[in-house]
Enzyme design. Structure first.
Site, PDB file in Angstrom:
ATOM      1  N   THR A   1       3.544 -29.630 -25.108  1.00 39.86           N
ATOM      2  CA  THR A   1       3.132 -30.277 -23.866  1.00 39.86           C
ATOM      3  C   THR A   1       1.649 -30.657 -23.873  1.00 39.86           C
ATOM      4  O   THR A   1       0.799 -29.841 -24.233  1.00 39.86           O
ATOM      5  CB  THR A   1       3.472 -29.367 -22.649  1.00 39.86           C
ATOM      6  OG1 THR A   1       2.995 -29.969 -21.448  1.00 39.86           O
ATOM      7  CG2 THR A   1       2.868 -27.973 -22.775  1.00 39.86           C
TER       8      THR A   1
ATOM      9  N   ASP B   1       6.812 -31.054 -18.816  1.00 39.87           N
ATOM     10  CA  ASP B   1       6.868 -31.747 -17.523  1.00 39.87           C
ATOM     11  C   ASP B   1       7.748 -32.992 -17.625  1.00 39.87           C
ATOM     12  O   ASP B   1       7.498 -33.877 -18.431  1.00 39.87           O
ATOM     13  CB  ASP B   1       5.450 -32.122 -17.069  1.00 39.87           C
ATOM     14  CG  ASP B   1       4.539 -30.896 -16.987  1.00 39.87           C
ATOM     15  OD1 ASP B   1       5.021 -29.822 -16.588  1.00 39.87           O
ATOM     16  OD2 ASP B   1       3.347 -31.014 -17.335  1.00 39.87           O
TER      17      ASP B   1
ATOM     18  N   LYS C   1       0.023 -35.669 -27.918  1.00 46.91           N
ATOM     19  CA  LYS C   1       1.063 -36.682 -28.082  1.00 46.91           C
ATOM     20  C   LYS C   1       0.524 -38.019 -27.582  1.00 46.91           C
ATOM     21  O   LYS C   1      -0.150 -38.025 -26.559  1.00 46.91           O
ATOM     22  CB  LYS C   1       2.329 -36.282 -27.300  1.00 46.91           C
ATOM     23  CG  LYS C   1       3.009 -35.042 -27.877  1.00 46.91           C
ATOM     24  CD  LYS C   1       4.254 -34.629 -27.109  1.00 46.91           C
ATOM     25  CE  LYS C   1       3.903 -34.037 -25.769  1.00 46.91           C
ATOM     26  NZ  LYS C   1       5.059 -33.582 -24.999  1.00 46.91           N
TER      27      LYS C   1
ATOM     28  N   ASP D   1       9.653 -31.298 -24.501  1.00 56.65           N
ATOM     29  CA  ASP D   1       8.492 -31.631 -23.683  1.00 56.65           C
ATOM     30  C   ASP D   1       8.647 -30.764 -22.425  1.00 56.65           C
ATOM     31  O   ASP D   1       9.757 -30.360 -22.083  1.00 56.65           O
ATOM     32  CB  ASP D   1       8.490 -33.120 -23.341  1.00 56.65           C
ATOM     33  CG  ASP D   1       7.384 -33.490 -22.364  1.00 56.65           C
ATOM     34  OD1 ASP D   1       6.225 -33.074 -22.589  1.00 56.65           O
ATOM     35  OD2 ASP D   1       7.670 -34.187 -21.367  1.00 56.65           O
TER      36      ASP D   1
END
Length: 172
Positions: free
Chosen positions: A55, A15, A113, A13
């Protein structure tokens, strides 16, 4: 008949894992690597794993920035990694959001996601050994996406990412 050899992958991932999560990040000037993040990517590369970034980037759907800004930041990250002998094999991002104010990004997609779409798309494009691969995320939705894609999910909250990855690779 030629067999394509597969290799494991680490799905990062972005961030909250590779960089501090400052909310809707798209400018290199506000980007801050997590401790050990660049070394962590290099460790993954040296271990012979694919290194991928997956992301959610709903800031695009919300009109905060453009897809070109996301791509420019990813190019900048790639240059920063290159400077320490590391690389990401592919960056995947999802600009969509089901309640987006911008119509062309207003959709519910399995690429966002907790959907597994970005992961499964990468596994179709690259010869990934899913049984030896894992995702490192900082949110439950990251872990759900990994599980839905059939790979191991590891939760990273803080600390040194290289130390975390070193341990994770021993498990792999």
């Amino acid at each position: 008949m030629m067999t394509i050899s597969t290799r494991p992958a680490v799905f990062f991932d972005r961030d909250g894992v590779l960089n501090r999560d400052v909310g809707f990040l798209f400018e290199a000037s506000k980007f801050e690597w997590m401790d050990g993040a660049r070394e962590a990517v290099r460790l993954v590369n040296e271990a012979g794993y694919f290194a991928f970034v997956v992301t959610n980037q709903s800031g695009v759907a919300r009109g905060f920035y453009e897809e070109s800004d996301v791509q420019a930041l990813h190019r900048w990250m790639a240059d920063e990694l290159d400077a320490v002998g590391a690389h990401i094999d592919a960056f995947e991002y999802c600009p969509d959001h089901p309640e987006a104010p911008i119509a062309r990004y207003r959709r519910d997609t399995d690429r966002r996601k907790p959907g597994p779409g970005m992961i499964t798309d990468l596994m179709k494009r690259f010869p990934v050994a899913a049984d030896r691969s894992f995702l490192i995320g900082d949110q439950e939705r990251d872990l759900e996406a990994a599980r839905a894609a059939g790979i191991r999910a590891l939760l990273f909250r803080d600390g040194n990412l290289a130390t975390f990855v070193r341990e994770a690779l021993k498990l792999g």
